[in-house]
Design a protein around this motif. Structure first.
Motif, PDB file in Angstrom:
ATOM      1  N   MET A   1      38.751  26.643  40.334  1.00  0.00           N
ATOM      2  CA  MET A   1      38.002  27.856  40.082  1.00  0.00           C
ATOM      3  C   MET A   1      37.041  27.636  38.914  1.00  0.00           C
ATOM      4  SD  MET A   1      40.338  31.250  40.660  1.00  0.00           S
ATOM      5  CE  MET A   1      41.815  30.865  39.773  1.00  0.00           C
ATOM      6  N   ARG A   2      35.894  28.249  39.000  1.00  0.00           N
ATOM      7  CA  ARG A   2      34.906  28.199  37.918  1.00  0.00           C
ATOM      8  C   ARG A   2      35.217  29.305  36.916  1.00  0.00           C
ATOM      9  NH1 ARG A   2      28.937  27.966  39.564  1.00  0.00           N
ATOM     10  NH2 ARG A   2      28.891  27.457  37.366  1.00  0.00           N
ATOM     11  N   GLU A   3      34.750  29.100  35.689  1.00  0.00           N
ATOM     12  CA  GLU A   3      34.935  30.107  34.654  1.00  0.00           C
ATOM     13  C   GLU A   3      33.614  30.807  34.361  1.00  0.00           C
ATOM     14  OE1 GLU A   3      38.701  28.844  32.014  1.00  0.00           O
ATOM     15  OE2 GLU A   3      36.803  27.925  31.407  1.00  0.00           O
ATOM     16  N   PHE A   4      33.726  32.091  34.034  1.00  0.00           N
ATOM     17  CA  PHE A   4      32.568  32.925  33.729  1.00  0.00           C
ATOM     18  C   PHE A   4      32.864  33.742  32.484  1.00  0.00           C
ATOM     19  CE2 PHE A   4      32.720  32.208  38.247  1.00  0.00           C
ATOM     20  CZ  PHE A   4      31.413  31.911  38.584  1.00  0.00           C
ATOM     21  N   LEU A   5      31.884  33.812  31.596  1.00  0.00           N
ATOM     22  CA  LEU A   5      31.945  34.731  30.468  1.00  0.00           C
ATOM     23  C   LEU A   5      31.361  36.045  30.966  1.00  0.00           C
ATOM     24  CD1 LEU A   5      32.417  35.177  27.393  1.00  0.00           C
ATOM     25  CD2 LEU A   5      30.000  34.619  27.106  1.00  0.00           C
ATOM     26  N   VAL A   6      32.130  37.109  30.883  1.00  0.00           N
ATOM     27  CA  VAL A   6      31.687  38.403  31.405  1.00  0.00           C
ATOM     28  C   VAL A   6      31.748  39.438  30.292  1.00  0.00           C
ATOM     29  CG1 VAL A   6      32.074  40.200  33.137  1.00  0.00           C
ATOM     30  CG2 VAL A   6      32.554  37.801  33.712  1.00  0.00           C
ATOM     31  N   GLU A   7      30.608  40.064  30.040  1.00  0.00           N
ATOM     32  CA  GLU A   7      30.532  41.189  29.118  1.00  0.00           C
ATOM     33  C   GLU A   7      30.509  42.453  29.958  1.00  0.00           C
ATOM     34  OE1 GLU A   7      27.775  40.907  25.792  1.00  0.00           O
ATOM     35  OE2 GLU A   7      27.418  38.822  26.395  1.00  0.00           O
ATOM     36  N   GLU A  64      32.052  35.525  44.738  1.00  0.00           N
ATOM     37  CA  GLU A  64      33.460  35.925  44.795  1.00  0.00           C
ATOM     38  C   GLU A  64      33.848  36.719  43.554  1.00  0.00           C
ATOM     39  OE1 GLU A  64      37.149  33.520  46.136  1.00  0.00           O
ATOM     40  OE2 GLU A  64      37.123  33.408  43.933  1.00  0.00           O
ATOM     41  N   LEU A  65      33.343  36.315  42.402  1.00  0.00           N
ATOM     42  CA  LEU A  65      33.643  37.030  41.165  1.00  0.00           C
ATOM     43  C   LEU A  65      33.272  38.503  41.297  1.00  0.00           C
ATOM     44  CD1 LEU A  65      34.459  36.902  38.085  1.00  0.00           C
ATOM     45  CD2 LEU A  65      32.006  36.628  37.662  1.00  0.00           C
ATOM     46  N   HIS A  66      32.059  38.766  41.799  1.00  0.00           N
ATOM     47  CA  HIS A  66      31.607  40.155  41.922  1.00  0.00           C
ATOM     48  C   HIS A  66      32.340  40.895  43.042  1.00  0.00           C
ATOM     49  CE1 HIS A  66      28.422  40.428  38.936  1.00  0.00           C
ATOM     50  NE2 HIS A  66      28.114  39.174  39.234  1.00  0.00           N
ATOM     51  N   ALA A  67      32.489  40.259  44.195  1.00  0.00           N
ATOM     52  CA  ALA A  67      33.038  40.939  45.368  1.00  0.00           C
ATOM     53  C   ALA A  67      34.549  41.113  45.326  1.00  0.00           C
ATOM     54  CB  ALA A  67      32.646  40.191  46.634  1.00  0.00           C
ATOM     55  N   LYS A  68      35.263  40.063  44.934  1.00  0.00           N
ATOM     56  CA  LYS A  68      36.712  40.079  45.074  1.00  0.00           C
ATOM     57  C   LYS A  68      37.479  40.199  43.769  1.00  0.00           C
ATOM     58  CE  LYS A  68      36.601  37.540  49.382  1.00  0.00           C
ATOM     59  NZ  LYS A  68      37.014  36.349  50.109  1.00  0.00           N
ATOM     60  N   THR A  72      36.913  44.896  42.335  1.00  0.00           N
ATOM     61  CA  THR A  72      38.189  45.556  42.623  1.00  0.00           C
ATOM     62  C   THR A  72      38.706  46.383  41.446  1.00  0.00           C
ATOM     63  OG1 THR A  72      39.596  43.712  41.881  1.00  0.00           O
ATOM     64  CG2 THR A  72      38.804  43.649  44.180  1.00  0.00           C
ATOM     65  N   LEU A  73      37.972  46.384  40.347  1.00  0.00           N
ATOM     66  CA  LEU A  73      38.416  47.134  39.170  1.00  0.00           C
ATOM     67  C   LEU A  73      38.228  48.637  39.388  1.00  0.00           C
ATOM     68  CD1 LEU A  73      36.844  44.833  36.441  1.00  0.00           C
ATOM     69  CD2 LEU A  73      39.264  44.981  37.092  1.00  0.00           C
ATOM     70  N   MET A  79      30.933  50.699  35.332  1.00  0.00           N
ATOM     71  CA  MET A  79      30.734  49.470  34.558  1.00  0.00           C
ATOM     72  C   MET A  79      29.398  48.798  34.842  1.00  0.00           C
ATOM     73  SD  MET A  79      34.404  47.632  35.020  1.00  0.00           S
ATOM     74  CE  MET A  79      35.709  47.924  33.844  1.00  0.00           C
ATOM     75  N   THR A  80      28.885  48.135  33.808  1.00  0.00           N
ATOM     76  CA  THR A  80      27.785  47.192  33.976  1.00  0.00           C
ATOM     77  C   THR A  80      28.277  45.850  33.455  1.00  0.00           C
ATOM     78  OG1 THR A  80      26.838  47.769  31.829  1.00  0.00           O
ATOM     79  CG2 THR A  80      25.961  48.928  33.762  1.00  0.00           C
ATOM     80  N   PHE A  81      27.801  44.774  34.083  1.00  0.00           N
ATOM     81  CA  PHE A  81      28.265  43.426  33.758  1.00  0.00           C
ATOM     82  C   PHE A  81      27.110  42.529  33.366  1.00  0.00           C
ATOM     83  CE2 PHE A  81      31.030  44.982  37.219  1.00  0.00           C
ATOM     84  CZ  PHE A  81      32.257  44.951  36.569  1.00  0.00           C
ATOM     85  N   THR A  82      27.378  41.653  32.412  1.00  0.00           N
ATOM     86  CA  THR A  82      26.521  40.511  32.132  1.00  0.00           C
ATOM     87  C   THR A  82      27.399  39.290  32.360  1.00  0.00           C
ATOM     88  OG1 THR A  82      25.274  41.749  30.478  1.00  0.00           O
ATOM     89  CG2 THR A  82      25.098  39.347  30.411  1.00  0.00           C
ATOM     90  N   VAL A  83      27.021  38.466  33.327  1.00  0.00           N
ATOM     91  CA  VAL A  83      27.840  37.321  33.728  1.00  0.00           C
ATOM     92  C   VAL A  83      27.117  36.029  33.386  1.00  0.00           C
ATOM     93  CG1 VAL A  83      28.904  36.129  35.683  1.00  0.00           C
ATOM     94  CG2 VAL A  83      28.913  38.638  35.593  1.00  0.00           C
TER      95      VAL A  83
END
Length: 100
Positions: A1-7, A64-68, A72-73, A79-83
């Motif tokens: 799996m890849r890692e993402f910094l999410v604000e 996948e990060l956004h969809a699954k 699902t939150l 929410m707004t995201f910065t990925v």
């Protein structure tokens, strides 16, 4: 799996009842525990004095990060995201063996 910094910034819509906010926050805590158990949520912080969070999230790709995962939150509609996709750095002290 890849890692993402999410604000994540959460803004509760004006006029939302406190009961609805409390219900969604309780469901959010349950979902966060589930995502941590599956390895999708690695770490989560809240900057001091701010109503946002910063975390390390994992998924096979950003779609996948956004969809699954993030999608699902229970608080997602608010929410707004910065990925930012992350990759290993050669000088990362956590990525090296400290034994001589």
């Amino acid at each position: 799996m890849r890692e993402f910094l999410v604000e994540i910034t959460t803004t509760v819509p004006e006029g939302t009842s406190q009961d609805e906010v409390d219900r969604r926050r309780a469901a959010e805590a349950v979902r966060a525990r589930e995502l941590a158990a599956t390895g999708n949520l690695a770490r989560l912080w809240r900057p001091v004095g701010e109503l946002r969070s910063i975390g390390i999230w994992r998924a096979s790709d950003e779609e996948e990060l956004h969809a699954k995962v993030l999608g699902t939150l229970p608080l997602r509609p608010w929410m707004t995201f910065t990925v930012t996709a992350l990759q290993s750095h050669p000088n990362d002290p956590g990525g090296t063996d400290a034994t001589p």
